[in-house]
Design an enzyme around this catalytic site. Structure first.
Site, PDB file in Angstrom:
ATOM      1  N   LYS A 299       0.828  -1.206   0.000  1.00 12.90           N
ATOM      2  CA  LYS A 299       0.000   0.000   0.000  1.00 12.90           C
ATOM      3  C   LYS A 299       0.865   1.260   0.000  1.00 12.90           C
ATOM      4  CE  LYS A 299      -3.474  -2.734   0.393  1.00 12.90           C
ATOM      5  NZ  LYS A 299      -4.475  -2.925  -0.631  1.00 12.90           N
TER       6      LYS A 299
ATOM      7  N   HIS B 124      -6.201   0.363  -6.621  1.00 10.07           N
ATOM      8  CA  HIS B 124      -6.519  -0.752  -5.723  1.00 10.07           C
ATOM      9  C   HIS B 124      -7.434  -1.710  -6.490  1.00 10.07           C
ATOM     10  CE1 HIS B 124      -8.135  -1.952  -1.444  1.00 10.07           C
ATOM     11  NE2 HIS B 124      -7.186  -2.749  -1.847  1.00 10.07           N
TER      12      HIS B 124
ATOM     13  N   ASP C 170      -5.000  -7.327  -6.064  1.00  7.04           N
ATOM     14  CA  ASP C 170      -5.055  -6.184  -5.141  1.00  7.04           C
ATOM     15  C   ASP C 170      -4.640  -4.852  -5.760  1.00  7.04           C
ATOM     16  OD1 ASP C 170      -5.683  -5.354  -2.439  1.00  7.04           O
ATOM     17  OD2 ASP C 170      -3.546  -5.047  -2.117  1.00  7.04           O
TER      18      ASP C 170
ATOM     19  N   ARG D  29      -4.798 -13.585   7.443  1.00  4.62           N
ATOM     20  CA  ARG D  29      -4.399 -13.540   6.030  1.00  4.62           C
ATOM     21  C   ARG D  29      -3.462 -14.679   5.674  1.00  4.62           C
ATOM     22  NH1 ARG D  29      -5.993  -8.680   2.801  1.00  4.62           N
ATOM     23  NH2 ARG D  29      -7.301  -7.549   4.260  1.00  4.62           N
TER      24      ARG D  29
HETATM   25  P1  GTP Z   1      -8.050  -6.802   0.455  1.00  3.90           P
HETATM   26  O1  GTP Z   1      -7.010  -7.865   0.321  1.00  3.90           O
HETATM   27  O2  GTP Z   1      -8.302  -6.415   1.881  1.00  3.90           O
HETATM   28  O3  GTP Z   1      -7.839  -5.620  -0.397  1.00  3.90           O
HETATM   29  O4  GTP Z   1      -9.463  -7.459   0.081  1.00  3.90           O
HETATM   30  P2  GTP Z   1     -10.122  -8.257  -1.131  1.00  3.90           P
HETATM   31  O5  GTP Z   1     -11.027  -7.313  -1.847  1.00  3.90           O
HETATM   32  O6  GTP Z   1      -9.138  -9.002  -1.946  1.00  3.90           O
HETATM   33  O7  GTP Z   1     -11.039  -9.256  -0.314  1.00  3.90           O
HETATM   34  P3  GTP Z   1     -11.395 -10.799  -0.519  1.00  3.90           P
HETATM   35  O8  GTP Z   1     -11.583 -11.189  -1.956  1.00  3.90           O
HETATM   36  O9  GTP Z   1     -10.394 -11.599   0.195  1.00  3.90           O
HETATM   37  O10 GTP Z   1     -12.830 -10.864   0.193  1.00  3.90           O
HETATM   38  C1  GTP Z   1     -12.998 -10.907   1.542  1.00  3.90           C
HETATM   39  C2  GTP Z   1     -14.390 -11.257   1.962  1.00  3.90           C
HETATM   40  O11 GTP Z   1     -15.396 -11.001   0.990  1.00  3.90           O
HETATM   41  C3  GTP Z   1     -14.511 -12.728   2.326  1.00  3.90           C
HETATM   42  O12 GTP Z   1     -15.118 -12.820   3.587  1.00  3.90           O
HETATM   43  C4  GTP Z   1     -15.431 -13.293   1.262  1.00  3.90           C
HETATM   44  O13 GTP Z   1     -16.207 -14.354   1.732  1.00  3.90           O
HETATM   45  C5  GTP Z   1     -16.288 -12.097   0.881  1.00  3.90           C
HETATM   46  N1  GTP Z   1     -16.778 -12.181  -0.513  1.00  3.90           N
HETATM   47  C6  GTP Z   1     -16.024 -12.221  -1.634  1.00  3.90           C
HETATM   48  N2  GTP Z   1     -16.798 -12.314  -2.746  1.00  3.90           N
HETATM   49  C7  GTP Z   1     -18.075 -12.316  -2.309  1.00  3.90           C
HETATM   50  C8  GTP Z   1     -19.353 -12.386  -2.972  1.00  3.90           C
HETATM   51  O14 GTP Z   1     -19.460 -12.465  -4.192  1.00  3.90           O
HETATM   52  N3  GTP Z   1     -20.461 -12.353  -2.183  1.00  3.90           N
HETATM   53  C9  GTP Z   1     -20.375 -12.263  -0.815  1.00  3.90           C
HETATM   54  N4  GTP Z   1     -21.500 -12.234  -0.116  1.00  3.90           N
HETATM   55  N5  GTP Z   1     -19.197 -12.201  -0.158  1.00  3.90           N
HETATM   56  C10 GTP Z   1     -18.070 -12.229  -0.889  1.00  3.90           C
HETATM   57  C1  SPV Z   2      -6.124  -4.071   2.281  1.00  7.17           C
HETATM   58  O1  SPV Z   2      -6.402  -3.776   3.455  1.00  7.17           O
HETATM   59  O2  SPV Z   2      -6.673  -3.521   1.303  1.00  7.17           O
HETATM   60  C2  SPV Z   2      -5.147  -5.138   1.998  1.00  7.17           C
HETATM   61  C3  SPV Z   2      -4.405  -5.720   3.127  1.00  7.17           C
HETATM   62  O3  SPV Z   2      -4.960  -5.486   0.851  1.00  7.17           O
HETATM   63  S1  SPV Z   2      -3.050  -4.746   3.629  1.00  7.17           S
HETATM   64  O4  SPV Z   2      -1.909  -5.090   2.792  1.00  7.17           O
HETATM   65  O5  SPV Z   2      -2.759  -5.069   5.030  1.00  7.17           O
HETATM   66  O6  SPV Z   2      -3.343  -3.355   3.480  1.00  7.17           O
HETATM   67 MN    MN Z   3      -6.169  -4.298  -0.602  1.00  7.91          MN
END
Ligand code: GTP
Ligand code: SPV
Ligand code: MN
Length: 601
Positions: free
Chosen positions: A222, A242, A290, A382
């Protein structure tokens, strides 16, 4: 890993020396990113009790780390943009004068690495030598950070050769802020109550103190690839976002599309990046989960790379039924942080399997049974895993030097109400308005109250290194530049709920149905239906067969209630007003036009 200086570049040597004389480490190691270095550090950490080696028959070369309970997520209220002028950080960032901030940081960093090893990590964001690639060095006293950087970035001494040849590089300094007195026993997760995550975009520096967790400590992510890079992008005519990145191939025509999508933290980027379609007709391949860097190419289209080399993914909610690709990616060579440990030396988290183990050791090291009624894994636990282990990795990953041409950009968020499942913007400017007005319910990825609705424009609220209103202006300018070659822009929302608080949309693999409509719209195969807020699928255009979805649920997914949208417009006006006259006039025009359309709808 060696104690010998790894470069002839005087700037690097002077910089490392200046940090060494400030933080006063016991040892200095120049990292090389090798397997030998990985093995040495993991062995040392296992011996010291700061990593747990998982059962090699189940998770080879994989480890569990447990953080301190007060160091479990990014700390947005301790994140600072230190530009000379406050207006350049803007009202959505914490700002400090660079000189004053350095005066505040210097006593904290003074002696901060006493009794510890200082590691110098050379890393590239993007393939070394690539056209969009950027270089950085991270100094850290956290071997955990070194191991994670091995996975998340390309750690290699080749970076020094590029710097020696005159390439620009970003200076990043990280300390957990826990000096050790002679003979003092280290804790498993050293950190400091006082935390600072500071960015100096004008001198390309990051200074991070007090935390060992995620984006606070893996400064490539980030801090560099979003906050510093967004400023580089504005200055140099590109975008640091992002966003996840995927390739979608129509299996009938063999035509390939590339899609980038911005969803706030823990809102489904990793899931969408590994999408397993539940409808025939599409092959989805992964390029990033990401961060994406996007640049206009010689042909006038927008090209993107994922500058990272691994995933730092949310564990809870990732399971065989929701994201089988992620589960296959995690077969080994993975660092888990704050998940639970099973009795046979494997990992577990809420949502990994439907069956809940009868006994676990929770993320804090305590015995756990289902009767305990508290999560076994921390909600922001994570996994850190190399992207090359993804079974769905696209070939372009290896040759992603100049990037892939982007056909569609998606903006999403977690919205229980108002926002339809999918809507296409009328044009680029309207798309920028959609991005600028994203709101989303808070998740465990940020400190604070989960579920609270907040504005998160472009999913960049905590990640934009300059004035957010100027950032909107930059997006509008990029649209002018790209003209009719610009990607099409869509808004999506997987998280709409019914009156009982149940998700209306099945999500996960079924999001392929939405992607199918999006890409058929890009190809001109469907026209959609214009509503006040954008173009949504016309009756029959969204492929819903095989879903147990009642018509009233479909209607609810696309319900646009003029009254609540007009109320949301009032909030948008208030939100824009915070940025004063820096807000591009075009966004105010878009707001006016939306109100007009809603009033006559
Ligand atoms: P960062 O790494 O924090 O930037 O997040 P990210 O956007 O990559 O998040 P990630 O894909 O890991 O999603 C995290 C949460 O979203 C999990 O708890 C999943 O179960 C939920 N999730 C992902 N896709 C869906 C969807 O299509 N529907 C629902 N209801 N939940 C979802
Ligand atoms: C986020 O929070 O959007 C992440 C995890 O992808 S961290 O690298 O901890 O910010
Ligand atoms: Mn992120």
């Amino acid at each position: 890993m060696t104690e010998t200086v790894q470069t002839t570049n005087q700037e690097v040597i002077d910089w490392v020396e200046s940090i060494v004389s400030l933080v006063k480490p016991k040892n200095i190691y120049w990292c090389d990113g090798s397997a030998a270095e990985w093995n040495q550090l993991t062995e040392e950490m296992v011996a010291a009790g700061s990593l747990i080696k998982l059962n090699r028959d189940i998770r080879p070369n994989s480890f569990l780390a447990r953080s301190s309970a007060d160091d479990v997520a990014r700390v947005e209220d301790r994140t600072f943009i230190c530009s000379k002028e406050q207006i350049d950080a803007g009202p959505s960032n914490n700002w400090r004068d660079p000189k004053e901030m350095m005066a505040e940081l210097t006593p904290l960093f003074d002696g901060a690495m006493q009794g510890r090893t200082l590691y110098v990590i050379p890393f590239a964001m993007g393939p070394v030598g690539g056209a969009i690639t950027q270089l950085g060095l991270q100094i850290t006293d956290s071997p955990y950070a070194v191991l994670n950087m091995h996975i998340m970035a390309r750690v290699t001494p080749e970076v020094y050769r590029e710097i020696e040849a005159g390439k620009q590089w970003v200076r990043t300094v990280h300390s957990v802020g826990a000096p050790l007195a002679t003979g003092e026993q280290d804790s498993a997760w050293p950190c400091n109550e006082t935390k600072y995550i500071c960015h100096f975009p004008e001198t390309l520096e990051v200074w991070s103190f007090g935390s060992g967790y995620g984006g606070n400590a893996l400064l490539s992510k980030k801090c560099f690839a979003l906050r510093i890079a967004s400023v580089l992008g504005r200055n140099e005519g590109w975008l640091a976002e992002h966003m996840l990145l995927i390739k979608a191939t129509n299996t009938e025509t063999n035509k390939a599309f590339h899609v980038a999508a911005a969803f706030p933290s823990a809102c489904g980027k990793t899931n969408f990046a590994m999408l397993q379609p539940t409808i025939p007709g599409w092959k989805i391949e992964t390029l990033g989960d990401d961060i994406a860097w996007l640049r206009p190419g010689a042909d006038g289209r927008l090209y993107a790379i994922n500058p990272e080399a691994g995933f730092f993914g949310v564990a809870p909610g990732t399971g065989e039924s929701t994201n089988p690709t992620a589960m296959n990616t995690l077969w080994g060579n993975t660092i888990y942080t704050n998940v639970a440990l099973t009795d046979d030396g494997d990992v577990w988290w809420e949502g990994k399997t439907d069956a809940v183990p009868e006994h676990l050791v929770d993320w804090q090291g305590n015995d756990w049974t289902p009767a305990d009624n508290r999560p076994a894994a921390h909600p922001n636990s994570r996994f850190t895993v190399p992207i090359t282990q993804t079974p769905t990795l696209a070939d372009e990953w290896a040759k992603a030097d100049s990037g892939v041409p982007i056909d569609a950009i998606l903006f999403g968020g977690r919205r229980a109400t108002n926002i339809p499942l999918v809507a296409q913007s009328f044009d680029w400017k309207h798309g920028v308005f959609m991005g600028a007005t994203i709101s989303s319910e808070k998740t465990a990825a940020q400190e604070g109250t989960v579920g609270q609705l907040r504005r998160d424009p472009f999913a960049m609220l905590p990640f934009c290194g300059y004035n957010m209103a100027d950032y909107w202006g930059h997006w509008l300018e990029m649209g002018e530049l790209l003209g009719d070659k610009a990607p099409k822009i869509f808004q999506v929302n997987w998280f709409r709920k019914d009156a009982d608080g149940k998700f209306l949309w099945p999500g996960f693999g079924d999001n392929s149905r939405v992607l199918d409509w999006i890409l058929r719209s890009v190809s001109g195969e469907v026209d959609g239906e214009a509503l006040a807020i954008g173009r949504v699928p016309a009756a029959g255009e969204l492929k819903l067969s095989g879903l147990e979805l009642e018509q009233r649920d479909v209607d609810a997914l696309f319900d646009v209630d003029a009254e609540s949208w007009l109320a949301e417009c009032d909030l948008t006006e208030e939100f824009f007003a915070k940025f004063g006259d820096r807000v591009p006039g075009e966004l105010n025009r878009q707001l006016g036009a939306l109100r007009d359309r809603l009033a006559t709808a």
